[in-house]
Design an enzyme around this catalytic site. Structure first.
Site, PDB file in Angstrom:
ATOM      1  N   VAL A 167      21.952 -36.406  78.541  1.00 17.32           N
ATOM      2  CA  VAL A 167      20.737 -35.909  79.274  1.00 17.32           C
ATOM      3  C   VAL A 167      18.982 -36.489  78.614  1.00 17.32           C
ATOM      4  O   VAL A 167      18.398 -36.981  78.618  1.00 17.32           O
ATOM      5  CB  VAL A 167      20.343 -33.935  79.191  1.00 17.32           C
ATOM      6  CG1 VAL A 167      18.695 -33.921  79.565  1.00 17.32           C
ATOM      7  CG2 VAL A 167      21.328 -33.764  80.587  1.00 17.32           C
ATOM      8  N   ASP A 168      19.831 -36.261  77.241  1.00 17.08           N
ATOM      9  CA  ASP A 168      19.196 -37.390  75.909  1.00 17.08           C
ATOM     10  C   ASP A 168      19.011 -38.972  76.471  1.00 17.08           C
ATOM     11  O   ASP A 168      17.603 -38.767  76.747  1.00 17.08           O
ATOM     12  CB  ASP A 168      19.492 -37.223  74.792  1.00 17.08           C
ATOM     13  CG  ASP A 168      18.910 -35.362  73.777  1.00 17.08           C
ATOM     14  OD1 ASP A 168      17.971 -35.685  74.353  1.00 17.08           O
ATOM     15  OD2 ASP A 168      19.085 -35.144  72.845  1.00 17.08           O
ATOM     16  N   VAL A 169      20.457 -39.386  76.645  1.00 15.99           N
ATOM     17  CA  VAL A 169      20.090 -40.443  76.916  1.00 15.99           C
ATOM     18  C   VAL A 169      20.108 -40.841  78.356  1.00 15.99           C
ATOM     19  O   VAL A 169      18.504 -42.207  78.372  1.00 15.99           O
ATOM     20  CB  VAL A 169      21.840 -40.856  76.642  1.00 15.99           C
ATOM     21  CG1 VAL A 169      21.738 -42.407  77.216  1.00 15.99           C
ATOM     22  CG2 VAL A 169      21.748 -41.077  74.995  1.00 15.99           C
ATOM     23  N   GLY A 172      15.901 -41.226  77.975  1.00 18.69           N
ATOM     24  CA  GLY A 172      16.127 -42.260  77.355  1.00 18.69           C
ATOM     25  C   GLY A 172      14.897 -43.390  78.452  1.00 18.69           C
ATOM     26  O   GLY A 172      14.779 -44.253  78.214  1.00 18.69           O
TER      27      GLY A 172
END
Length: 400
Positions: A167-169, A172
């Protein structure tokens, strides 16, 4: 493509994963990225083990090609320095809770007054507005809140997450796409834009097909392990020494697959007549196919399946991934030369990867590595910089 954003300046006020992914991507395409860190450093620098030598893989993996300045925003002189950086920037990316940067004169409305062309990108848990805007969130929390965790695992397992911070990536990448789109818009209008990229929204978007299916038929999807809810066979099967993921659900592939595994009789079984029937009777199908697949090793099965154009892959470990011929050909692993760690390797940029990753990238910065040079570029003389360092407004210390 590595110079397409040459001349674009980015101020990076983000930490850990999502925001740093956004600014790293902008840097990959040629933007100058100044990473503004607290005197203690980006939280991501301290996350471990495991460690990459003596540094966190979170920092190494998400911060290549950036410059670092360490500033105490809580002191007015520190905040003023960052405002000066923002005045010279094309893009500012931040990952504080909504409204936090207003305290330091760095909120979007405040900066827009003096810099109407600034693209201001906010990366947060739930977005900048709405009933959950002030709730914090990180990757694992968003995997749970978005329903993604509810899809992973099996009926017998407890809640499970994707171990890589997916989810972070993805957030981004969403934020970087927003910034690039805003740059195009600015070239036409001369005006900046506030980009609102949330982990929650990105995590929901990751589940495009699953959520769409639920909206059409509101039944919570079952936890199917490696299987697909819409086709079969389309899951991982055990072999004599490992696992193979197989997608043989298409009309032309199903009879070929049955023949390869020595079970042509399955094509005549009414339970498996078409893909829909096979989905309904997936457990029975799995038992039949798994028994056949266990008779050979993974390396024995792969050429037999590939010869019949059956979509398949070994369930790979990272050793397999790094050694994969396509990984090597496409240069999916980028290299960097670090001043203290020597040669570093991380996943590179996936866009036109063979060309993008052909030459080494600049390494992730040490904490405050560029403080002096960045302040000099703002017009401060050596004496003024030394004074700021002495009073701990900024730091030029290098290291984790």
């Amino acid at each position: 493509m590595r110079d397409v954003l040459k001349g674009i300046k980015v101020v990076d006020l983000t930490q850990i994963g999502a925001g740093p992914t956004c600014t790293m991507l902008l840097g990959d395409f040629g933007a100058e990225v100044v990473k503004v860190e607290p005197l203690s450093g980006d939280i991501g620098r301290a996350l471990g083990p495991p460690w990459y030598s003596d540094q966190s893989p979170i920092h190494i993996g998400f911060n290549r090609g950036k410059k670092s300045i360490a500033v105490d925003l809580k002191q007015e002189e520190g905040a003023a320095l960052v405002r000066r950086l923002a005045d010279q920037a094309d893009i500012l990316v931040e990952s504080f809770r909504p409204g936090t940067l207003d305290k330091f004169g760095l909120g979007p409305a405040q900066l827009e007054q003096d810099h109407p062309g600034l693209i201001y990108c906010s990366v947060s848990g739930y977005g900048q507005t709405g009933p959950f805007a002030f709730h914090p969130g990180v990757d694992g929390i968003m995997q749970a809140a978005s329903g993604l965790m509810g899809l992973i695992g099996t009926a017998e397992s407890g809640p499970m997450k994707v171990q890589a911070p997916i989810v972070d990536v993805f957030t981004g990448y969403v934020a970087a796409l927003g910034c690039m789109t805003a740059l195009i818009e600015r070239s036409k209008t001369g005006k900046g834009r506030h980009i609102d990229a949330s982990l929650f929204g990105s995590a929901v978007a990751l589940q495009q097909s699953a959520v769409t299916a639920y909206l059409g038929d509101p039944v919570q999807p079952a936890k199917l392990g490696s299987a697909a809810p819409y086709s079969a066979p389309n899951e991982a099967y055990p072999t004599a020494d490992g696992w193979i993921m197989i997608a043989a659900y298409m009309v032309k592939h199903w009879p070929r697959f049955c023949s390869v595994i020595g079970r042509p009789d399955l094509t005549d079984d009414i339970r498996f007549a078409n893909s829909a029937d096979r989905v309904v009777n997936r457990l029975e199908l799995f038992a039949q196919v798994a028994a056949a697949m266990k008779t050979r090793t993974t390396d024995e099965w792969l050429p037999l399946l590939e010869a019949q154009d059956i979509l398949c892959s070994r369930v790979a470990g990272y050793e397999d991934v790094i050694a994969h011929e396509q990984t090597q050909f496409s240069r999916l692993i980028a290299t960097m030369e670090h001043s203290s760690l020597g040669s570093l390797k991380t996943p590179g940029n996936p866009v036109n990867a063979r060309q993008m990753n052909a030459a080494p990238f600049a390494p992730p910065p040490l904490l405050g590595e560029h403080t002096r040079s960045i302040l000099a570029d703002l017009g401060l003389d050596a004496g003024s910089i030394d004074d700021l360092l002495k009073r701990a407004i900024v730091s030029a210390d290098a290291g984790r």
